[in-house]
Design a protein around this motif. Structure first.
Motif, mmCIF file in Angstrom:
data_model
loop_
_atom_site.group_PDB
_atom_site.id
_atom_site.type_symbol
_atom_site.label_atom_id
_atom_site.label_comp_id
_atom_site.label_asym_id
_atom_site.label_seq_id
_atom_site.Cartn_x
_atom_site.Cartn_y
_atom_site.Cartn_z
ATOM 1 N N ILE A 101 -2.325 -3.596 -4.003
ATOM 2 C CA ILE A 101 -2.629 -4.998 -3.707
ATOM 3 C C ILE A 101 -1.939 -5.933 -4.687
ATOM 4 C CG2 ILE A 101 -4.723 -5.300 -5.104
ATOM 5 C CD1 ILE A 101 -5.949 -6.690 -2.590
ATOM 6 N N LYS B 213 -0.091 3.697 -2.664
ATOM 7 C CA LYS B 213 -1.106 4.733 -2.483
ATOM 8 C C LYS B 213 -0.483 6.128 -2.368
ATOM 9 C CE LYS B 213 -4.665 1.846 -0.294
ATOM 10 N NZ LYS B 213 -4.045 0.523 -0.213
ATOM 11 N N ASP C 15 -1.628 -1.114 -10.485
ATOM 12 C CA ASP C 15 -2.912 -0.711 -9.911
ATOM 13 C C ASP C 15 -2.719 0.535 -9.072
ATOM 14 O OD1 ASP C 15 -1.786 -1.478 -7.487
ATOM 15 O OD2 ASP C 15 -3.025 -3.258 -7.224
ATOM 16 N N TYR D 178 -11.189 -5.459 1.266
ATOM 17 C CA TYR D 178 -10.060 -4.830 0.574
ATOM 18 C C TYR D 178 -9.932 -5.298 -0.873
ATOM 19 C CZ TYR D 178 -7.778 -9.177 2.153
ATOM 20 O OH TYR D 178 -7.477 -10.488 2.413
ATOM 21 N N SER E 250 -6.046 3.081 4.599
ATOM 22 C CA SER E 250 -5.498 2.305 3.484
ATOM 23 C C SER E 250 -6.610 1.629 2.688
ATOM 24 C CB SER E 250 -4.494 1.266 3.990
ATOM 25 O OG SER E 250 -3.594 0.914 2.963
ATOM 26 N N ASN E 251 -7.529 2.447 2.197
ATOM 27 C CA ASN E 251 -8.717 1.954 1.512
ATOM 28 C C ASN E 251 -8.404 1.643 0.049
ATOM 29 O OD1 ASN E 251 -11.327 1.940 0.112
ATOM 30 N ND2 ASN E 251 -12.151 2.620 2.074
ATOM 31 N N ASN E 252 -8.354 0.351 -0.282
ATOM 32 C CA ASN E 252 -7.991 -0.064 -1.633
ATOM 33 C C ASN E 252 -8.976 0.440 -2.689
ATOM 34 O OD1 ASN E 252 -5.772 -1.396 -0.659
ATOM 35 N ND2 ASN E 252 -6.630 -3.432 -0.858
ATOM 36 N N GLU F 229 -8.314 2.521 -6.409
ATOM 37 C CA GLU F 229 -8.696 2.077 -7.749
ATOM 38 C C GLU F 229 -9.694 3.030 -8.391
ATOM 39 O OE1 GLU F 229 -6.614 0.161 -8.499
ATOM 40 O OE2 GLU F 229 -6.131 -1.135 -6.830
ATOM 41 N N SER G 55 0.796 -1.234 0.000
ATOM 42 C CA SER G 55 0.000 0.000 0.000
ATOM 43 C C SER G 55 0.827 1.282 0.000
ATOM 44 C CB SER G 55 -0.966 0.009 1.184
ATOM 45 O OG SER G 55 -2.054 -0.846 0.924
ATOM 46 N N SER H 266 -3.869 0.740 -5.729
ATOM 47 C CA SER H 266 -3.951 0.463 -4.295
ATOM 48 C C SER H 266 -2.707 -0.202 -3.731
ATOM 49 C CB SER H 266 -5.161 -0.442 -4.010
ATOM 50 O OG SER H 266 -4.960 -1.733 -4.563
#
Length: 464
Positions: free
Chosen positions: A350, A52, A346, A147, A299-301, A305, A49, A348
């Motif tokens: 992940i 981010k 991506d 997540y 840490s909001n995926n 996105e 993360s 996020s």
């Protein structure tokens, strides 16, 4: 190398849990940007993360601090008396902050416009983004977790953590041993079907904890709850990602219409708003600067996105990952990052394919300090030891008493932390610590925290 920086090298080399793993470290002066210490600083590593950091910064740079995500109401017919002779459209444009109460407010506004009956259909329009719901490297077994939630331009969140595309299950023990626990959904929705196979457990052990597992069957909204919860346990909350969040948001919206006495005789379905439709109302989300707080602190995926897709839509007219990542990479180039040496897949982090060297992260954190939006970015970073989750975020139980503002990162085998710190001697530093190929990523934060504490506490000898 300063003899005291060599002590960090010794800490790294003597840590048994790092045997066979990779550790990248980059430490710079916050004032000058000069590298003071590095270990595998130019080696590409998985950021988790910490990705981010780039997504948030590029979002603020391209979209702006005041940018808001609209949700629109449209009609394609006439209002005759209190009857809409036509269809009602709810068009989403990426807002991840829509709660049950916001759909309720939209229904109230429709009623205030004089509409109490709709002869046509209720249509959810998510065409602002493409129909690809999951990023390219998301593990299949992550898709039912909060997540790993699906991304849609029209979605809903259960609470003010804004985990869009998820439902929260509050699970409470039954009255007697063997009883099935009580489960309450937030928001109240019939979109998912819960199979409650869990059991209340009689126990004399006060420290006995609930052992509950919540899964969603692939391709459906059948949610299975299994495991045990002690009779005297407090309620626990679990989140599950829904299958097809557009229809989930539409179900909540239609329930709000009925609650406010607005009837409809047509179908409830997804579709596209006609070009000749009439706009009834526009609701705007909080600003991107405000949204950056739950995005980065928690840490909001999903937020990461959504920002990527929004970048693609606003700059290229295409709300897709490919389009958004193209914008993200081009913007990073303008901000001084050589993206030819990175792999970004991506928004996020992940992804287990994304690769970024720690020196690149620390250099980026140095460069963006001059940007007009930097204060919003800095405010979004988790703060060590601060109990309030919207301040401390993912660092709220780590490094108490230390002056650290930094982004955490965790995926399987990976633990990272990058940001800003102030030493006991008042020296302001930028750092990036990236642990990869760990046997147990849950042990990573403890190792990182010891390194950070050493840098802060031993600053007098390091900088002497």
């Amino acid at each position: 190398m300063n003899v005291h920086w060599k002590r960090i090298e010794e800490l790294i080399n003597l840590e048994p849990k790092l045997e066979g793993a990779l550790i990248g470290v980059s430490i710079r002066s916050r004032k000058t940007g000069q590298i003071l210490y590095e270990h595998l600083g130019n080696t590409r590593l998985h950021p988790a993360s910490n990705m981010k950091i780039f997504t948030c910064a590029v979002g603020l740079e391209v979209l702006g601090e005041e940018y808001a995500f609209p949700t629109e109401l449209w009609i394609d017919g006439d209002i005759v008396g209190q009857r809409l002779e036509g269809n009602l459209y709810i068009k989403g444009k990426g807002d991840p902050t829509l709660l049950d109460k916001d759909f309720e407010q939209l229904a109230i506004i429709i009623k205030e416009k004089g509409i109490q009956e709709i002869s046509g259909n209720i249509i959810g329009d998510d065409t602002w983004y493409d129909s690809i719901r999951l990023s390219q490297d998301l593990n299949w077994n992550d898709e039912h977790y909060y997540y790993g939630a699906q991304v849609s331009a029209l979605t809903a969140s259960p609470n003010e953590d804004y985990d869009s595309g998820t439902v929260m299950l509050t699970i409470s023990p039954g009255k007697s041993e063997g009883d099935t626990p009580e489960i309450v959904l937030t928001p109240k929705t019939k979109y998912i079907k819960v199979l409650n196979n869990a059991t209340t457990l009689e126990t004399n052990h006060e420290e006995e904890e609930a052992d509950i597992m919540v899964t969603r069957e692939h391709g459906s909204n059948i949610v299975v709850v299994e495991g045990t919860i002690p009779k005297y346990s407090a309620s626990i909350n679990e989140w599950v990602a829904v299958w097809e969040p557009t229809e989930y948001a539409l179900e909540i919206f239609c329930r709000s219409l009925k609650k406010n006495g607005i009837s409809y005789s047509g179908e409830v379905k997804t579709g596209k708003t006609p070009k000749d439709a009439t706009q009834l109302f526009v609701r705007k989300s909080m600003s991107l600067a405000e949204l950056s707080v739950p995005f980065m602190k928690l840490s909001n995926n999903g937020h990461g996105e959504i920002i990527v897709k929004e970048l693609g839509k606003i700059k290229n007219g295409i709300g897709s990952w490919d389009s958004g990542l193209e914008v993200l990479n081009k913007t990073l180039e303008k901000l001084g990052v050589d993206t030819s040496k990175l792999v970004i897949r991506d928004g996020s982090g992940i992804s287990h394919v994304t690769l970024i060297p720690p020196n690149v992260i620390s250099d980026f954190l140095f460069r963006i300090q001059e940007k007009k939006w930097f204060d919003s970015f800095y405010r979004s970073l988790p703060v060590a030891g601060e109990a309030d989750r919207m301040i401390g975020g993912t660092l709220h139980e780590r490094m108490f008493g230390l002056n650290v503002h930094a982004k955490t990162g965790t995926i399987m085998g990976v633990s990272t932390l990058s940001g800003y710190l102030t030493t006991d001697e008042g020296e302001e530093l930028i750092f990036s610590i990236m642990l990869n190929n760990l046997l147990d990523e849950e042990e990573g934060p403890e190792i990182i925290d010891r390194l950070v504490e050493f840098i802060i506490k031993e600053s007098k000898t390091i900088f002497s």
